[in-house]
Write an enzyme that holds these catalytic residues in place. Structure first.
Site, PDB file in Angstrom:
ATOM      1  N   LYS A 173     -36.360 -15.021  39.150  1.00  0.00           N
ATOM      2  CA  LYS A 173     -35.429 -14.644  38.081  1.00  0.00           C
ATOM      3  C   LYS A 173     -34.109 -15.350  38.382  1.00  0.00           C
ATOM      4  O   LYS A 173     -33.334 -14.911  39.241  1.00  0.00           O
ATOM      5  CB  LYS A 173     -35.272 -13.122  38.050  1.00  0.00           C
ATOM      6  CG  LYS A 173     -34.475 -12.618  36.875  1.00  0.00           C
ATOM      7  CD  LYS A 173     -33.019 -12.553  37.267  1.00  0.00           C
ATOM      8  CE  LYS A 173     -32.129 -12.081  36.196  1.00  0.00           C
ATOM      9  NZ  LYS A 173     -31.240 -13.149  35.705  1.00  0.00           N
ATOM     10  N   GLU A 248     -28.193 -11.651  50.452  1.00  0.00           N
ATOM     11  CA  GLU A 248     -27.151 -12.566  50.914  1.00  0.00           C
ATOM     12  C   GLU A 248     -26.033 -12.467  49.893  1.00  0.00           C
ATOM     13  O   GLU A 248     -26.184 -12.893  48.758  1.00  0.00           O
ATOM     14  CB  GLU A 248     -27.746 -13.968  51.022  1.00  0.00           C
ATOM     15  CG  GLU A 248     -26.982 -14.830  51.973  1.00  0.00           C
ATOM     16  CD  GLU A 248     -25.697 -15.283  51.347  1.00  0.00           C
ATOM     17  OE1 GLU A 248     -24.643 -14.671  51.629  1.00  0.00           O
ATOM     18  OE2 GLU A 248     -25.749 -16.211  50.541  1.00  0.00           O
ATOM     19  N   CYS A 282     -21.036 -19.216  48.970  1.00  0.00           N
ATOM     20  CA  CYS A 282     -20.904 -17.994  49.768  1.00  0.00           C
ATOM     21  C   CYS A 282     -20.277 -18.328  51.116  1.00  0.00           C
ATOM     22  O   CYS A 282     -19.658 -17.480  51.746  1.00  0.00           O
ATOM     23  CB  CYS A 282     -22.238 -17.295  49.933  1.00  0.00           C
ATOM     24  SG  CYS A 282     -23.538 -18.421  50.362  1.00  0.00           S
ATOM     25  N   GLU A 382     -13.459 -11.570  48.236  1.00  0.00           N
ATOM     26  CA  GLU A 382     -14.071 -12.853  47.877  1.00  0.00           C
ATOM     27  C   GLU A 382     -13.635 -13.231  46.458  1.00  0.00           C
ATOM     28  O   GLU A 382     -13.822 -12.468  45.516  1.00  0.00           O
ATOM     29  CB  GLU A 382     -15.599 -12.737  47.924  1.00  0.00           C
ATOM     30  CG  GLU A 382     -16.273 -14.057  47.610  1.00  0.00           C
ATOM     31  CD  GLU A 382     -17.794 -13.979  47.639  1.00  0.00           C
ATOM     32  OE1 GLU A 382     -18.363 -13.114  46.952  1.00  0.00           O
ATOM     33  OE2 GLU A 382     -18.414 -14.806  48.345  1.00  0.00           O
TER      34      GLU A 382
HETATM   35  O1  TXE Z   1     -23.453 -12.241  40.315  1.00  0.00           O
HETATM   36  P1  TXE Z   1     -24.622 -11.190  40.134  1.00  0.00           P
HETATM   37  P2  TXE Z   1     -22.583 -13.027  39.202  1.00  0.00           P
HETATM   38  C1  TXE Z   1     -20.429 -13.263  43.810  1.00  0.00           C
HETATM   39  C2  TXE Z   1     -19.185 -14.018  43.452  1.00  0.00           C
HETATM   40  C3  TXE Z   1     -19.193 -13.961  41.956  1.00  0.00           C
HETATM   41  C4  TXE Z   1     -19.748 -12.574  41.717  1.00  0.00           C
HETATM   42  C5  TXE Z   1     -20.366 -12.359  40.361  1.00  0.00           C
HETATM   43  O2  TXE Z   1     -18.077 -13.345  43.981  1.00  0.00           O
HETATM   44  O3  TXE Z   1     -17.927 -14.122  41.409  1.00  0.00           O
HETATM   45  O4  TXE Z   1     -20.726 -12.407  42.716  1.00  0.00           O
HETATM   46  O5  TXE Z   1     -21.304 -13.377  40.058  1.00  0.00           O
HETATM   47  C6  TXE Z   1     -29.013 -10.840  38.846  1.00  0.00           C
HETATM   48  N1  TXE Z   1     -30.709  -6.026  39.264  1.00  0.00           N
HETATM   49  N2  TXE Z   1     -21.543 -14.172  44.034  1.00  0.00           N
HETATM   50  O6  TXE Z   1     -22.185 -12.128  38.091  1.00  0.00           O
HETATM   51  O7  TXE Z   1     -24.439 -10.372  38.911  1.00  0.00           O
HETATM   52  C7  TXE Z   1     -28.300 -11.870  37.993  1.00  0.00           C
HETATM   53  O8  TXE Z   1     -28.922 -12.006  36.742  1.00  0.00           O
HETATM   54  C8  TXE Z   1     -31.207  -7.158  39.762  1.00  0.00           C
HETATM   55  C9  TXE Z   1     -21.730 -14.587  45.388  1.00  0.00           C
HETATM   56  O9  TXE Z   1     -23.329 -14.258  38.830  1.00  0.00           O
HETATM   57  O10 TXE Z   1     -24.772 -10.498  41.437  1.00  0.00           O
HETATM   58  C10 TXE Z   1     -28.412 -13.098  38.877  1.00  0.00           C
HETATM   59  O11 TXE Z   1     -29.700 -13.670  38.770  1.00  0.00           O
HETATM   60  N3  TXE Z   1     -30.643  -8.360  39.568  1.00  0.00           N
HETATM   61  C11 TXE Z   1     -23.100 -15.163  45.548  1.00  0.00           C
HETATM   62  C12 TXE Z   1     -28.195 -12.514  40.267  1.00  0.00           C
HETATM   63  O12 TXE Z   1     -28.512 -11.130  40.145  1.00  0.00           O
HETATM   64  C13 TXE Z   1     -29.518  -8.420  38.857  1.00  0.00           C
HETATM   65  C14 TXE Z   1     -23.531 -16.116  44.495  1.00  0.00           C
HETATM   66  C15 TXE Z   1     -26.765 -12.654  40.800  1.00  0.00           C
HETATM   67  O13 TXE Z   1     -25.886 -12.124  39.835  1.00  0.00           O
HETATM   68  C16 TXE Z   1     -28.925  -7.257  38.315  1.00  0.00           C
HETATM   69  C17 TXE Z   1     -23.239 -15.595  43.169  1.00  0.00           C
HETATM   70  C18 TXE Z   1     -29.580  -6.023  38.548  1.00  0.00           C
HETATM   71  N4  TXE Z   1     -29.089  -4.867  38.080  1.00  0.00           N
HETATM   72  C19 TXE Z   1     -22.255 -14.674  42.996  1.00  0.00           C
HETATM   73  N5  TXE Z   1     -27.804  -7.607  37.668  1.00  0.00           N
HETATM   74  C20 TXE Z   1     -23.346 -15.735  46.911  1.00  0.00           C
HETATM   75  N6  TXE Z   1     -23.743 -14.869  47.831  1.00  0.00           N
HETATM   76  O14 TXE Z   1     -23.222 -16.913  47.148  1.00  0.00           O
HETATM   77  C21 TXE Z   1     -27.682  -8.958  37.785  1.00  0.00           C
HETATM   78  N7  TXE Z   1     -28.728  -9.450  38.494  1.00  0.00           N
END
Ligand code: TXE
Length: 498
Positions: A173, A248, A282, A382
């Protein structure tokens, strides 16, 4: 014409009952493709398909699974330039970094394929005669891989490579910001010839597809990379099923600059670490903690270097830094810049959205540097954008205390030529990764990757041989070839010397 993609389930691209959404170029706002938001019924179906495929895939010898992965790696290599352009166009990182994303895919698939001929367990002596004991890795079953947008091919590759070699079919996904990268990634696996149902991809809402996969009884492990709040939610739901979860969740990674640091080397590292991928890694170097003796010099050089960075459309090879990935990311980063100003942090350079001409179509933010006090939000949270917080430290111990004062613990770095500081930092920094005289980014695929504290649980690590732990469990096997009942722990003394 804008291409319309479907879902990839059971070895075929198929239509979905769900609504469609668009994916766009964050530098130009051009629509690149449309994708379906998979429905709950489609999540159920893909999990069933993956479960059915598991029965055969787990019995496919691991070296044979590895051969298919090597074939995929060959195709990735052949298509590297085209795929890199998709990464750059959809996610916004500069082309050299887009190529890096695809190179990580190649590297990890080649590396993981080799595990098919290793995947070592243990053999140990038994406490009884004519009996042997061994441990073997067992695949956990079909797994869900939930991935973000910042490494839109590399992260799906890290997770899927480990799942595939372990014997686990997967449902991927991807983030809704980078479904095209995921689709191109899956097309390569399709071409490589994985059996139907081993590779599946569902695009759509986190709350429907992500939650749906985590809760589905047939999905036996989840590997997630994303934000902390979403990650905690995933962890909680997965706990109800008692399945393995790899998480992560980001970082607030420090570079410690000691008084003896090679300043030229430090500056090169800080620029790459803080502004590479527009700070959306990250492992981004988002804090620079500088010894007071070199603070003024470092700040002056930093500002000069940051102001020279060329920001714009990342497909242009002259550009050093692209846009942030979306309107939401832009909003979040600009909000943090406002928070910094309100909290009294000193804005040293940048601090605004770039406007005028082509900038008006995208999400470009000027490389930003703030001088920050250690307790302020810009020093603790972050931001995930091109914003670097610089902090002043009294000495080594103070620098380590600042470094460890945040809730994250992914990557860390120290610049020094003094062995004492280097080795103490390796021990003292609370992080899953420590670099010496290099920035906080640059993980290599054959070493464990992950963190501590709220970066994620310490029991799983991506990459390296540790990647197998996410998708396998240990089975212990006892083989008794004595031809009689032998009872461990009970009446062993009678057997000794028998
Ligand atoms: O992350 P999300 P977003 C951090 C970074 C960024 C913030 C938001 O600070 O600004 O997170 O980014 C899926 N159940 N990182 O909104 O929402 C979603 O569809 C299961 C750090 O993009 O956490 C996507 O595929 N899954 C990070 C994935 O989770 C769900 C990299 C990540 O989205 C869900 C990215 C749910 N309820 C963002 N809701 C890193 N560690 O590098 C959403 N998703």
């Amino acid at each position: 014409m804008v291409q319309e993609y479907g879902l990839f389930v059971g070895g075929k691209w198929r239509k979905s009952e769900g609504k469609r959404f668009e994916t766009r170029n964050p530098a130009t706002s051009e629509i690149l493709a449309t994708f379906p938001s998979a429905t709950k019924a489609e999540v159920d179906e893909s999990a069933h398909v993956a479960k059915a495929a598991f029965e055969k895939w787990k019995k496919t010898p691991a070296p044979r699974r590895g051969e298919l992965m090597l074939e995929a790696a060959r195709i990735f290599r052949r298509k590297k330039e085209d795929l890199a352009r998709v990464v750059t166009t959809e996610m916004g990182k500069v082309l050299a970094e887009g190529r890096g994303d695809v190179q990580e895919v190649i590297d990890f698939y080649e590396y993981a394929a080799g595990e098919g001929r290793r995947m070592f367990g243990e053999t140990t002596p038994s406490e009884l005669p004519n009996k042997m004991c061994l441990t073997v890795r067992m695949p956990v079953g079909p797994v869900g891989l939930i991935t973000p947008w910042n490494f839109p091919m590399a992260i799906p590759a890290w997770k899927s490579g480990a799942a595939l070699i372990a014997g686990c079919p997967f449902v991927l996904k991807p983030s809704s910001l980078t479904p095209l990268c995921a689709a191109k990634f899956v097309e390569v696996l399709e071409e490589a010839g994985f059996p139907p149902g081993v590779v599946n991809m569902l695009t759509g809402d986190g709350a429907v597809v992500g939650d749906g996969l985590v809760a589905h009884p047939d999905i036996r492990a989840i590997s997630f990379t994303g934000g902390v709040e979403t990650g905690k939610h995933v962890y909680e739901s997965a706990a109800k099923k008692m399945i393995k979860v790899g998480l992560e969740l980001g970082g607030k990674n420090p570079i410690l600059a000691m008084e003896d640091a090679n300043i030229e080397l430090l500056m090169d590292g800080v620029m790459f670490g803080a502004f590479g991928t527009a700070g959306q890694r990250c492992t981004a170097s988002s804090r620079l903690i500088v010894h007071q003796k070199i603070y003024d010099q470092v700040v002056d050089e930093l500002v000069e270097r940051a102001e020279k960075l060329r920001v714009g459309n990342p497909i242009d090879p002259k550009i050093d830094m692209g846009p942030v990935a979306s309107a939401d990311q832009e909003k979040k980063v600009l909000e943090y810049i406002e928070i910094g100003k309100k909290e009294g942090d000193k804005l040293l350079t940048g601090g605004q959205k770039l406007k005028g001409g082509a900038y008006d179509k995208g999400f470009c933010i000027a490389p930003t540097v703030f001088a920050v006090d250690r307790t302020k939000r810009l020093a603790q949270e972050e931001i995930f954008g091109p914003v670097l917080s610089v902090l002043k430290a009294r000495d080594f111990d103070d620098a380590v205390a600042i470094a460890n004062s945040v809730r994250y613990g992914l990557s860390s770095s120290i610049y020094t030529n003094d062995l004492r500081w280097a080795f103490r930092a390796m021990n003292d920094l609370e992080a899953g990764i420590t670099y010496v005289n290099a920035p906080t980014i640059g993980a290599e695929v054959h070493l464990p990757f992950g963190g501590t504290k709220e970066t994620g649980p310490t029991d799983t690590r991506e990459a390296g041989t540790t990647a197998l732990d996410e998708f396998t469990y240990w089975k212990t096997i006892y083989v008794d070839y004595s031809g009689r009942l032998q009872r461990a722990q009970i009446d062993t003394e009678k057997i000794v010397g028998a």
